[in-house]
Scaffold this motif. Structure first.
Motif, short mmCIF file in Angstrom:
data_model
loop_
_atom_site.label_atom_id
_atom_site.label_comp_id
_atom_site.label_asym_id
_atom_site.label_seq_id
_atom_site.Cartn_x
_atom_site.Cartn_y
_atom_site.Cartn_z
N ARG A 245 33.62 -14.35 33.99
CA ARG A 245 34.60 -14.96 33.10
C ARG A 245 34.27 -14.82 31.61
N PRO A 246 33.04 -15.05 31.17
CA PRO A 246 32.75 -14.91 29.73
C PRO A 246 33.04 -13.49 29.21
N ASP A 247 32.62 -12.47 29.99
CA ASP A 247 32.82 -11.09 29.56
C ASP A 247 34.31 -10.72 29.56
N CYS A 248 35.00 -11.13 30.61
CA CYS A 248 36.42 -10.81 30.72
C CYS A 248 37.23 -11.53 29.63
N ARG A 249 36.85 -12.78 29.36
CA ARG A 249 37.56 -13.54 28.33
C ARG A 249 37.32 -12.90 26.96
N LYS A 250 36.10 -12.46 26.71
CA LYS A 250 35.77 -11.80 25.44
C LYS A 250 36.60 -10.52 25.26
N GLN A 251 36.73 -9.73 26.34
CA GLN A 251 37.51 -8.50 26.28
C GLN A 251 38.98 -8.80 26.03
N MET A 252 39.49 -9.86 26.64
CA MET A 252 40.88 -10.24 26.45
C MET A 252 41.15 -10.60 24.98
N HIS A 253 40.28 -11.37 24.40
CA HIS A 253 40.46 -11.76 23.00
C HIS A 253 40.39 -10.54 22.07
N LYS A 254 39.52 -9.60 22.40
CA LYS A 254 39.42 -8.38 21.60
C LYS A 254 40.72 -7.58 21.64
N ILE A 255 41.29 -7.41 22.84
CA ILE A 255 42.54 -6.66 22.99
C ILE A 255 43.66 -7.35 22.20
N ILE A 256 43.73 -8.67 22.31
CA ILE A 256 44.78 -9.43 21.61
C ILE A 256 44.64 -9.26 20.10
N ARG A 257 43.40 -9.33 19.60
CA ARG A 257 43.18 -9.16 18.15
C ARG A 257 43.61 -7.77 17.70
N ASP A 258 43.25 -6.74 18.49
CA ASP A 258 43.58 -5.37 18.12
C ASP A 258 45.10 -5.17 18.10
N CYS A 282 36.33 -7.13 34.73
CA CYS A 282 35.79 -6.94 36.08
C CYS A 282 36.87 -6.32 36.98
N GLU A 283 36.48 -5.91 38.14
CA GLU A 283 37.40 -5.24 39.07
C GLU A 283 38.57 -6.13 39.46
#
Length: 322
Positions: A245-258, A282-283
């Motif tokens: 969850r921490p890694d996936c949540r971090k990636q989600m926030h990055k995509i939204i910012r971009d 994650c998968e």
């Protein structure tokens, strides 16, 4: 079959109007030609056999004896074609007399010229090829859309989508308009199509087309947020059983910012999935995000005509005059 447009004949009591000097085509003036077509001030010396082979109108016209007072040049009858342009005829003759075996992708100007003249003079083979290219480049099904990259069948030129939108309306090929409009509104870069539409600097772009794109842009932003891009809702991803969850949540926030950092929000309603999006997901989260995205693409495709104020796909295809 109707005959070709009659030769112009000036009344003897009319004053001589100012006319451009007649010029012979530098490419299509054949010494063995037996008919001269005059288009505005340009003359083309061609053969009746070649024209008859391609055009049912010319074939029927040449079966009728010409009047005794028909104007001639070097013993060749001169037939004046009203309403045509030399540019369109150069495009058509370039197809009739190719300089190489493989002609490559046609330009928008070539398509327009051949379509106009092939309809007027009943040249079905050339017309069918132009219509096929337009429908293949701007398909009416998502499956066909995903088969090829853009500009697989037509040459990509600067601002080509604007004249193609006008051409679609001119010839009554309504089913290609949704994808043409979509490509316009999805092009929002510094020199993108949508910038010219919003700034009203697009040359040759009708008010009808401009309004359709402006309204469609707003509607697509709302539609994609509820469909293809709804996987960006942090309530959906990470999924409940996600073990990272921490890694996936971090990636989600990055995509939204971009995505929201761009000067203008991007249209991606029927775009393909971007591979970078799932780099750090994650998968399980990737699988769920992809499902939401792909289901959304199908919904956006089905609604694509309506966001531009057009009838549904099936009705558009029925409205096609070709």
């Amino acid at each position: 079959m109707n005959s070709a447009p009659p030769t112009k004949r000036r009344r003897t009591d009319d004053p001589d109007p100012p006319e451009s000097p007649l010029v012979r085509s530098t490419e299509y003036w054949f010494d063995d030609g037996n008919i001269i077509l005059q288009v505005e001030s340009t003359q083309f010396r061609l053969t009746k056999g070649m024209l008859s082979m391609h055009s049912n109108v010319f074939r029927d016209m040449f079966m009728i004896p010409l009047p005794p007072d028909q104007p001639t040049i070097e013993n060749c009858p001169v037939v004046t074609l009203s309403g045509d342009t030399p540019e369109d005829w150069n495009h058509l003759l370039g197809v009739m007399f190719p300089r190489s075996l493989l002609q490559g992708k046609p330009t928008a100007g070539l398509l327009a010229g051949v379509l106009r003249l092939s309809k007027k003079y009943d040249i079905p083979l050339f017309r069918e090829d132009c219509i096929w290219r337009l429908k293949a480049e701007f398909p009416s099904t998502l499956k066909e859309h995903d088969k090829f990259l853009s500009w697989a069948f037509i040459r990509d030129e600067s601002d080509i989508l604007f004249p193609l939108a006008s051409l679609a309306r001119e010839i009554g090929l309504h089913s290609i308009l949704p994808v043409i409009y979509y490509r316009i509104v999805a092009s929002t870069g510094e020199n993108g199509y949508m910038n010219m539409v919003l700034d009203e600097t697009a040359p040759g772009f009708s008010t009808v087309d401009r309004l359709a794109c402006m309204r469609g842009y707003i509607k697509l932003l709302d539609l994609q947020s509820q469909t293809t891009m709804s996987w960006l809702d942090v309530k959906k991803i990470p999924v409940g059983v996600c073990q990272q969850r921490p890694d996936c949540r971090k990636q989600m926030h990055k995509i939204i910012r971009d995505l929201h950092g761009a000067q203008r929000l991007e249209i991606s309603a029927i775009h393909e999935w971007v591979s970078d999006w799932d780099t750090d997901l994650c998968e399980l989260c990737t699988k769920e995000a992809l499902k939401i995205f792909q289901d959304g693409r199908k919904e956006c495709w089905n609604k694509l005509p309506s966001v531009f104020g057009l009838p549904e796909w099936d009705e558009l295809k029925r409205l096609d005059l070709e």
